[in-house]
Design a protein around this motif. Structure first.
Motif, PDB file in Angstrom:
ATOM      1  N   PRO A  54       8.630  -0.552   2.443  1.00  0.00           N
ATOM      2  CA  PRO A  54       9.018  -1.730   1.652  1.00  0.00           C
ATOM      3  C   PRO A  54       8.438  -1.669   0.244  1.00  0.00           C
ATOM      4  CG  PRO A  54       7.302  -2.298   3.239  1.00  0.00           C
ATOM      5  CD  PRO A  54       7.717  -0.888   3.545  1.00  0.00           C
ATOM      6  N   GLN A  55       9.046  -2.431  -0.660  1.00  0.00           N
ATOM      7  CA  GLN A  55       8.519  -2.509  -2.012  1.00  0.00           C
ATOM      8  C   GLN A  55       7.066  -2.967  -1.995  1.00  0.00           C
ATOM      9  OE1 GLN A  55      11.031  -5.020  -4.391  1.00  0.00           O
ATOM     10  NE2 GLN A  55      12.559  -3.416  -4.709  1.00  0.00           N
ATOM     11  N   PHE A  56       6.324  -2.475  -3.006  1.00  0.00           N
ATOM     12  CA  PHE A  56       4.919  -2.805  -3.210  1.00  0.00           C
ATOM     13  C   PHE A  56       4.004  -2.191  -2.153  1.00  0.00           C
ATOM     14  CE2 PHE A  56       7.461  -6.311  -5.013  1.00  0.00           C
ATOM     15  CZ  PHE A  56       7.185  -6.086  -6.351  1.00  0.00           C
ATOM     16  N   THR A  57       4.503  -1.158  -1.473  1.00  0.00           N
ATOM     17  CA  THR A  57       3.643  -0.363  -0.609  1.00  0.00           C
ATOM     18  C   THR A  57       2.877   0.636  -1.468  1.00  0.00           C
ATOM     19  OG1 THR A  57       5.175  -0.537   1.265  1.00  0.00           O
ATOM     20  CG2 THR A  57       3.613   1.296   1.304  1.00  0.00           C
ATOM     21  N   ALA A  58       1.582   0.769  -1.243  1.00  0.00           N
ATOM     22  CA  ALA A  58       0.781   1.741  -1.989  1.00  0.00           C
ATOM     23  C   ALA A  58       1.205   3.163  -1.612  1.00  0.00           C
ATOM     24  CB  ALA A  58      -0.696   1.543  -1.701  1.00  0.00           C
ATOM     25  N   THR A  59       1.284   4.036  -2.599  1.00  0.00           N
ATOM     26  CA  THR A  59       1.629   5.436  -2.383  1.00  0.00           C
ATOM     27  C   THR A  59       0.603   6.326  -3.076  1.00  0.00           C
ATOM     28  OG1 THR A  59       2.969   5.724  -4.387  1.00  0.00           O
ATOM     29  CG2 THR A  59       4.076   4.753  -2.458  1.00  0.00           C
TER      30      THR A  59
END
Length: 225
Positions: free
Chosen positions: A151-156
């Protein structure tokens, strides 16, 4: 007489390394990234000399592409790739903004010291500059959230969380290792080539601003939704 076996393409790399080992180790340790002569010492195309001809000590040495450095192949470098900030160049204060660089392996024909060669550039390192003073070096160009099924705003591995709203110019420096083939197998080129991406503007807003500008009913995929 048995035919001469073809050269082992992995034997060209320093220390008996495979290509993958050389890319993983020597790209970050110039002590093991030096050039070497192709196995067997076979003359490179266009540099052969008949054994019956005497050697003139005053004559210039035959061109040897295996002695080339990264400066000698810099003209063959790929065009700087783009950097993308997710989602859509807009981020939220305190939440990860994801960055992806479109760097790929680049193969081109050219000449080194007037000898025709194929040159291959491989990206091995990425230094992300987020525009707020933060810098991160990775061996990954980043992956989009869609490719990660996240999902959006997941840390990578390449994301960054900004601490204050504003506009930031983010970019990256890609470090390429180079190899060349003059007809006898690939050999490494000493040094790394650094290319800077064009910068991209990232607009960071706080959650209240994100929700006021466009509601989540209007844009369910927008920042903060």
């Amino acid at each position: 007489m048995a035919p001469t076996p073809p050269p082992n393409p992995d034997a060209v790399y320093p220390g008996g390394r495979t290509r993958d080992e050389w890319l993983a180790e020597c790209a970050f340790d110039q002590a093991c990234a030096g050039t070497v002569v192709a196995p067997g010492g076979a003359p490179l195309p266009g540099t052969e000399q008949a054994d019956v001809q005497p050697v003139d000590p005053a004559a210039p040495a035959a061109p040897d592409p295996t002695t080339a450095t990264i400066q000698d192949v810099a003209d063959f470098a790929p065009a700087p790739p783009a950097i993308v900030g997710e989602p859509d160049g807009i981020g939220v204060v305190g939440m990860p903004t994801n960055f992806v660089v479109g760097a790929e392996e680049h193969v081109v024909q050219g000449q080194i010291f007037d000898v025709p060669v194929t040159v291959r550039f491989t990206p091995v390192s990425y230094v992300f500059s987020y525009g707020d003073g933060a810098v991160r070096e990775t061996r990954s160009p980043g992956e989009s959230w869609d490719d990660l099924s996240a999902p959006q705003f997941t840390a990578t591995a390449t994301s960054h969380a900004y601490g204050a709203p504003g506009e930031y110019e983010a970019g990256a420096t890609i470090r390429y290792a180079a190899e060349a083939d003059a007809g006898g197998g690939w050999f490494p080129i000493a040094g790394l080539l650094e290319l800077d991406t064009p910068t991209t503007v990232i607009r960071i807003v706080d959650v209240e601003t994100a929700l006021v500008e466009r509601t989540c009913d209007e844009d369910p995929g927008g920042p903060g939704c």
